[in-house]
Write a protein that holds these residues in place. Structure first.
Motif, PDB file in Angstrom:
ATOM      1  N   THR A  37     -26.585  20.373  25.364  1.00 18.39           N
ATOM      2  CA  THR A  37     -26.873  18.932  25.288  1.00 18.39           C
ATOM      3  C   THR A  37     -27.964  18.595  24.292  1.00 18.39           C
ATOM      4  O   THR A  37     -28.324  17.422  24.138  1.00 18.39           O
ATOM      5  N   THR A  38     -28.539  19.602  23.630  1.00 15.40           N
ATOM      6  CA  THR A  38     -29.589  19.342  22.637  1.00 15.40           C
ATOM      7  C   THR A  38     -29.276  20.061  21.322  1.00 15.40           C
ATOM      8  O   THR A  38     -30.172  20.545  20.636  1.00 15.40           O
ATOM      9  N   SER A  89     -27.011  15.918  19.419  1.00 14.43           N
ATOM     10  CA  SER A  89     -26.543  15.438  20.718  1.00 14.43           C
ATOM     11  C   SER A  89     -27.271  14.162  21.119  1.00 14.43           C
ATOM     12  O   SER A  89     -28.422  13.908  20.708  1.00 14.43           O
ATOM     13  N   VAL A  90     -26.612  13.372  21.972  1.00 15.04           N
ATOM     14  CA  VAL A  90     -27.149  12.066  22.364  1.00 15.04           C
ATOM     15  C   VAL A  90     -28.414  12.209  23.209  1.00 15.04           C
ATOM     16  O   VAL A  90     -29.229  11.284  23.263  1.00 15.04           O
ATOM     17  N   ASP A  91     -28.602  13.364  23.877  1.00 16.43           N
ATOM     18  CA  ASP A  91     -29.732  13.522  24.797  1.00 16.43           C
ATOM     19  C   ASP A  91     -30.981  14.094  24.152  1.00 16.43           C
ATOM     20  O   ASP A  91     -32.010  14.230  24.823  1.00 16.43           O
ATOM     21  N   LYS A  95     -34.472  11.065  18.438  1.00 23.33           N
ATOM     22  CA  LYS A  95     -33.089  10.612  18.424  1.00 23.33           C
ATOM     23  C   LYS A  95     -32.467  10.844  17.050  1.00 23.33           C
ATOM     24  O   LYS A  95     -33.033  10.436  16.030  1.00 23.33           O
ATOM     25  N   LEU A  99     -25.137  10.518  16.149  1.00 25.49           N
ATOM     26  CA  LEU A  99     -25.039  11.087  17.495  1.00 25.49           C
ATOM     27  C   LEU A  99     -23.727  11.844  17.664  1.00 25.49           C
ATOM     28  O   LEU A  99     -22.676  11.411  17.177  1.00 25.49           O
ATOM     29  N   LEU A 100     -23.809  12.968  18.379  1.00 25.87           N
ATOM     30  CA  LEU A 100     -22.638  13.796  18.667  1.00 25.87           C
ATOM     31  C   LEU A 100     -22.494  13.952  20.180  1.00 25.87           C
ATOM     32  O   LEU A 100     -23.499  14.029  20.897  1.00 25.87           O
ATOM     33  N   PRO A 101     -21.256  14.029  20.678  1.00 29.12           N
ATOM     34  CA  PRO A 101     -21.064  14.332  22.100  1.00 29.12           C
ATOM     35  C   PRO A 101     -21.604  15.720  22.420  1.00 29.12           C
ATOM     36  O   PRO A 101     -21.736  16.575  21.529  1.00 29.12           O
ATOM     37  N   THR A 104     -20.613  19.751  20.882  1.00 25.58           N
ATOM     38  CA  THR A 104     -19.817  19.543  19.664  1.00 25.58           C
ATOM     39  C   THR A 104     -19.979  20.704  18.688  1.00 25.58           C
ATOM     40  O   THR A 104     -19.006  21.207  18.129  1.00 25.58           O
TER      41      THR A 104
END
Length: 938
Positions: A37-38, A89-91, A95, A99-101, A104
Motif C-alpha cells: 500500500t506504499t 499508492s494512494v495511502d 502524497k 496515484l496508483l491502486p 500496482t
C-alpha cells in the motif's frame, strides 16, 4: 550491496552530461511488508528545481513475457521545487502526483523505463524496447530471478538489481546513488520518497583502513587526512608523495590511540599537501621508517591511496598507475565544478574532500567530492548534479536481438604476454575474455600478480567499475601498448617468471585480505608460468592455483619477434594445457598454431554419472576406445547439462590410448585424466567428443561433422537434441536405469559405428575393462504378443505397428518393448529375434540375450505376463500382413524371386499365343490347308 547500472540506448549519440541537468529514475519501492500500500516510483531532475515533464512516458514491464503492464503519460506534470516527482499508492505520504491502486507495482522480475515520447509512442502490451529510452531500472527478488532478457535489452552488460527484503528491518527501497566519477548504481536503503536518497558509503572492513576525508592546504592552512580505524591491519604508515618526482615528501606513523568514533585524523604540514600542485597520499602496512624522506615510490601495494592533480599540474603516469591502477587522479580547480558542488575553494583556505561515492572498491579518487569538513563525524555529502545516463537522439535504432545465456561460464584469462623484446618491457599485457562474447561488467573482479619467490601477490588490481568490450575482451597492460588497454600499468610491471596471474571474484575486497597464504576462495582462473630452468621454483603456486600441472613456458625461440601465451584448446579454467605459444593478438581473436591431425578411430565407449543411482560405488566417468597407443591431442571431451544450457566440462585430452585400446576420464580409480573438483557427468545431458574446441566445440556454436567425432545424448531435451543433431536426426538412447542392485553405466556394445544410439545399452560400469554387453550365455526363448501401440508412439495410424517392421526400426521396437518390460533392454538384445505384426499387435519371438541371470529372469517374467494377458486370436495364426526377422526376410526374398520367374514364364506364353492368333496367314499356308481339306474328304 551496490550494483552499478548502465543506462544506454544502443547505437545512439552518447553525451556525457556534467553541467546540463536531466531527468532520472531516483528511487523505487516495489514490495512493502504485508500489503503493498506504499509502493512508489520517484523521479528526480538533477537541476534540483521545478521542471516540466512534457514529452516523457513512464512504462512498467512484466518480466514474465517482457511486455508493458502499465503506461503513464507524464504530459502536463512537473517536478516540485526541489526537483522530485512521485508516482505511488494512494495511502503513502507525501502524497504522489499520480496515484496508483494498491499492489500496482509488481515485485519482480520486472523493469521500469523512462522514455521520451518524441522518439516513439508507447502503450500497454507493447514489447520491451530500448528505442527512445532515457533511463531504466531492471530489478528482481532473490526468490524470483528470471530478468535476463530485460537486463540484456535495457541495461546491457549489467545484471538485474536484487531487492533483498532481508537487508533491513521493515520496509526498504531501491535507491540510486553515485558510485564513482560519473558512474551510478543502486543500493537497498530505507525509503525516502520526495527526499534525498540515503547514499551512505559502505562500512570499512576491520582489516583495511580507508581514507574518508582530506584537506589540501592553501595559504596558511595545513592539510590533514582522516582514515578509518583498522586494528587488525597492524602498524600503519601514512605517506605523502610528490606528483612530479614520485618521491616521498613525508611519512608519518598512524597513532591508533587518537581514534574518535572509529576515525583517525593525521595533520600534514601545508607545504607537503598543496592544493595548487599534484601529489598523492597512500596508506601502507608498516612503519614510517620504511618510507624515508626522498625515497622513490615503493612498489609495495598500498591499502588505500588518493592521487590528485593541481591546476595545470598532472602527476606522473607511474605514480597514477602504481597507486590507483585503472583510475583517474582527482582534478583540482579554482573554479566551482558543476559536477561536485564546492562550498569552500582554494582562496578560502584549501580544498575539503569527503568520501561520498558508495563504490565498494578502494584506491579510487572518483569517490571523493568537495564537501564541508566534518572531523570525527559522518561526511555531509551534497546531492550530485551529474546525469547517470546517455542522452538519446530520436530516431536511434532498437535494442539488439536477444543473446542466449552462456551457461555457467565465467571470465577467463585468454592471453598473457609477460616478456617483450628489449629492455623497456612496454608491451606486456593480460587479456581477459568472457565466453558470452559481449559487454559484461567486471564488478567484484580482481587480478592478482604473484611472485614465486615468496608466494605473495606483488600487485592486486580491482577491475570494479570496468566493462569488457562488445566482444567480451578486457585488456590491461603497459601504457604504450597498442591497442590502448582499458587499465594501464607502468612498464615492466608484469614479472617474467617464475610467477603467476590469478583471476578472482571477490566483491567485498581484495582476496588476500580475508585469506592466508595463496588465496583460493573465489578463484576463477589462473596461469602459472616460468622461464627456462625455473620449472621447480613455482611449485607452491602450481599446487594452489593449477594443481597437477607444470608451469607454462613463454618460449622466445618459438617465434621470431614477440610471442604470447594464448588460449587455444579449451574453455576450462585453471587448465594450462589449453595454452600455446602464439603471436600476440590483444583485443583480437587468438592466432593459434594448427592442431595435430585428428586421431582416427577414437569413439566414446562407456559413460557413467554419479547422479544415476544412490549406490556408494556410482561414479562419473567417460571411457574412450581407439587403436592402441593413439595420441589424443587435438581431441576435446565436452559434457553438456540440459539444466544449465551450456557446457559444464570442456577438457582437452592430453594422453594416449593404452595397450588395451582404452582411455578413461573421470572420478574413478586409475583414470588417465580426472575431472576438476566439483565437476561430473550430469543426470541428463550429453557427452561429446570433438576436434579443435576453441573454434568449433563450445556452447552456442553449431557442431559440424568435420569437428564432431562422437556424441552420446542421454536426454529428451529438445533444445539439446537439436543442437547436437547436425545432419543426423533425433538421437534415441536407452534409459539409464539399473538392471540390478548396483551402479549403472551406458556401454557401447557395437563397435564402432559412431553416433548410433542402437549401439548402446545400460549395464554395470567397467572402466578400463571390456564392456558388459548382452550375451547368448543368458539368452532365453520368448514369444510375446504386445500391443496395440499407443497412438502417439509412431507416425503410423493408431493401432498399426506394421511401420516398425517395414521400416526395420528395431530401436523403436526395443523402446516399445522396454515400455512393457522395464528391464533395461535395447536394440542390441533383439539380434536374432523375429518380429511380426497382426492387426496392430506386435509379436516378438525367438532368443533374446541378456546381461545377467537377474535380467534374464525379468525378461522371462515379462514374457509370461504378456503371454497370459494377450488374446491368442491376434498372434496365433499367420497372415499376409506378418513380417519376420533375418531368417524370415531371406525366405521372403527367395519366394519373391521364384514368383517373379513364374510371372516371366507366364508372360512369355501369353505373348506367343496372342502373337500367333493375330498374325495373318500367307498363300503358301492357305494352299497346304486346302490340300489337307481334300484329303480329309476322301
Amino acid at each position: 550491496m551496490v550494483v552499478s547500472l548502465a543506462c544506454v540506448a544502443c547505437l545512439c549519440l552518447v553525451v556525457v552530461v556534467r553541467g546540463d541537468p536531466c531527468l532520472i529514475i531516483s528511487e523505487i519501492n516495489a514490495d512493502n511488508p504485508r500489503l503493498d500500500t506504499t509502493e512508489f516510483v520517484e523521479l528526480y531532475h538533477t537541476s534540483g528545481q521545478r521542471s516540466s515533464l512534457d514529452g516523457y512516458t513512464l512504462v512498467f514491464f512484466n518480466g514474465n513475457g517482457n511486455i508493458a503492464y502499465k503506461v503513464l503519460d507524464l504530459k502536463g506534470h512537473s517536478t516540485n521545487d526541489r526537483g522530485f516527482f512521485l508516482v505511488g499508492s494512494v495511502d503513502m505520504l507525501p502524497k504522489p502526483a499520480i496515484l496508483l491502486p494498491p499492489n500496482t507495482v509488481q515485485n519482480g522480475p520486472d523493469a521500469i523505463v523512462l522514455y521520451h515520447t518524441s522518439a516513439s509512442r508507447y502503450n500497454e502490451k507493447m514489447n520491451v524496447t530500448a528505442f527512445g529510452m532515457v533511463d531504466a531500472v531492471v530489478y528482481m527478488t532473490r526468490r524470483t530471478g528470471g530478468a535476463e532478457f530485460l537486463a540484456e535489452t535495457l541495461t546491457p552488460g549489467e545484471p538485474a538489481f536484487v531487492e533483498d527484503e532481508s537487508t533491513l528491518e521493515g520496509d526498504e527501497s531501491i535507491e540510486r546513488c553515485l558510485l564513482s566519477e560519473d558512474r551510478w548504481g543502486f543500493q537497498v536503503s530505507s525509503p525516502s520518497p520526495g527526499q534525498r536518497n540515503n547514499c551512505t558509503p559502505p562500512a570499512a572492513p576491520a582489516t583495511i583502513p580507508v581514507i574518508t576525508e582530506l584537506k589540501l592546504g592553501g595559504g596558511q592552512v595545513d592539510g590533514f587526512v582522516e582514515l578509518t580505524e583498522a586494528p587488525a591491519a597492524g602498524p600503519l604508515a601514512l605517506v605523502v608523495l610528490d606528483g612530479r618526482t614520485d618521491r616521498v615528501s613525508v611519512s608519518v606513523d598512524v597513532n591508533l590511540e587518537t581514534s574518535r568514533n572509529g576515525l583517525i585524523s593525521v595533520n600534514i604540514e601545508k607545504s607537503f599537501m598543496k592544493g595548487d600542485d599534484s601529489g598523492a597520499v597512500a596508506i601502507y602496512s608498516g612503519r614510517a621508517v620504511d618510507f624515508p624522506l626522498g625515497s622513490p615510490l615503493s612498489q609495495i601495494q598500498p591499502l588505500d591511496a588518493f592521487v590528485f592533480a593541481g591546476p595545470g599540474n598532472k602527476p606522473s603516469a607511474n605514480l597514477t598507475e602504481t597507486l590507483i591502477p585503472g583510475r583517474e587522479p582527482y582534478q583540482l580547480s579554482n573554479r566551482q565544478d558543476t559536477m561536485r558542488v564546492s562550498s569552500i575553494n582554494l582562496r578560502e583556505g584549501g580544498y575539503y574532500l569527503s568520501r561520498c561515492g558508495v563504490a565498494t572498491w578502494a584506491r579510487d579518487p572518483g569517490v571523493f567530492w568537495e564537501a564541508p569538513q566534518t572531523p570525527a563525524q559522518p561526511n555531509q555529502c551534497p546531492w550530485p548534479k551529474i546525469c547517470p545516463h546517455s542522452m538519446v537522439t530520436p530516431g536511434g535504432t532498437d535494442s539488439p536481438p536477444h543473446l542466449p545465456p552462456w551457461g555457467n561460464s565465467d571470465f577467463l584469462i585468454n592471453e598473457l604476454n609477460t616478456d617483450t623484446p628489449g629492455a623497456a618491457e612496454d608491451g606486456e599485457y593480460i587479456e581477459l575474455w568472457h565466453p558470452s562474447g559481449r559487454r559484461v561488467s567486471l564488478q567484484g573482479i580482481w587480478i592478482l600478480l604473484f611472485s614465486a619467490h615468496n608466494n605473495k601477490p606483488y600487485r592486486e588490481i580491482s577491475l570494479s567499475g570496468h566493462y569488457t568490450t562488445s566482444k567480451g575482451y578486457f585488456l590491461l597492460g603497459s601504457d604504450r601498448l597498442v591497442p590502448a588497454p582499458s587499465l594501464r600499468l607502468p612498464p615492466n610491471t608484469i614479472q617474467n617468471g617464475p610467477d603467476a596471474v590469478a583471476l578472482y571474484r571477490s566483491p567485498y575486497g581484495p582476496p588476500s585480505a580475508s585469506q592466508r597464504g595463496i588465496p583460493t576462495k573465489g578463484l576463477m582462473d589462473a596461469v602459472v608460468y616460468r622461464q627456462r630452468g625455473s620449472d621447480k621454483e613455482a611449485q607452491d603456486l602450481s599446487k594452489a592455483l593449477t594443481p597437477g600441472q607444470l608451469p607454462l613456458l613463454e618460449d622466445p625461440e618459438v617465434l621470431p619477434g614477440d610471442e604470447a601465451l594464448s588460449r587455444c584448446r579449451g574453455l576450462y579454467p585453471y587448465d594450462l594445457s589449453a595454452f600455446s605459444v602464439a603471436p600476440p593478438t590483444p583485443l583480437r581473436e587468438n592466432i593459434c598454431p594448427r592442431p595435430p591431425p585428428a586421431p582416427e578411430g577414437v569413439v566414446i565407449s562407456e559413460v557413467a554419472s554419479s547422479h544415476w543411482t544412490n549406490h556408494n560405488q556410482q561414479r562419473s566417468f567417460v571411457e574412450l576406445h581407439g587403436p592402441p597407443r593413439t595420441d589424443l591431442r587435438g581431441l576435446v571431451l565436452s559434457v553438456f547439462d540440459q539444466e544449465h544450457s551450456g557446457t559444464v566440462i570442456a577438457m582437452p585430452l592430453t594422453g594416449s590410448v593404452d595397450d588395451d585400446g582404452l582411455y578413461v576420464v573421470g572420478n574413478v580409480t586409475g583414470a588417465d585424466q580426472t575431472f576438476l573438483e566439483g565437476s561430473s557427468v550430469p543426470a541428463r545431458g550429453a557427452v561429446v567428443l570433438c576436434y579443435d574446441l576453441f573454434s568449433v566445440c563450445r556452447a552456442g556454436t553449431a557442431l559440424t561433422n568435420s569437428s564432431l567425432r562422437d556424441v552420446l545424448v542421454f536426454s529428451d531435451n529438445q533444445q539439446l537434441l537439436s543442437s547436437l543433431s547436425s545432419s543426423r536426426g533425433r538421437q534415441v538412447i536407452p534409459a539409464a536405469r539399473s538392471v540390478e542392485d548396483g551402479p549403472v553405466s551406458l556401454s557401447r556394445c557395437s563397435c564402432c559405428e559412431v553416433r548410433s544410439p542402437s549401439s548402446w545399452t545400460t549395464s554395470s560400469p567397467t572402466p578400463h575393462s571390456t564392456n558388459l554387453c548382452p550375451s547368448s550365455a543368458f539368452s532365453s526363448h520368448i514369444d510375446l504378443c504386445l500391443g496395440p501401440l499407443p497412438s502417439d508412439a509412431q507416425p503410423q495410424p493408431p493401432g498399426d505397428c506394421s511401420g516398425l517392421i517395414q521400416g526395420k526400426r528395431v530401436a523403436e521396437v526395443a523402446e516399445y518393448l522396454e515400455q512393457k518390460c522395464h528391464c533395461g533392454i535395447s536394440a542390441l538384445y533383439l539380434q536374432g529375434a523375429n518380429f511380426s505384426c497382426v492387426s496392430g499387435w506386435l509379436r516378438v519371438w525367438g532368443n533374446i540375450q541378456a546381461l545377467s541371470d537377474h535380467q534374464k529372469a525379468l525378461i522371462i517374467q515379462t514374457s509370461h505376463t504378456s503371454a497370459s494377458s494377450a488374446r491368442g486370436d491376434f498372434c496365433s495364426a499367420p497372415t499376409t500382413g506378418r513380417y519376420s526377422g533375418t531368417a524370415s526376410a531371406l525366405g521372403l526374398q527367395i519366394g519373391l524371386i521364384v514368383a517373379v520367374l513364374l510371372l516371366l514364364g507366364l508372360g512369355a506364353a501369353l505373348f506367343t499365343y496372342f502373337y500367333r492368333r493375330r498374325r495373318p496367314m500367307d498363300y503358301y499356308t492357305m494352299e497346304l490347308s486346302e490340300h489337307a481339306e481334300g484329303l480329309s474328304d476322301l
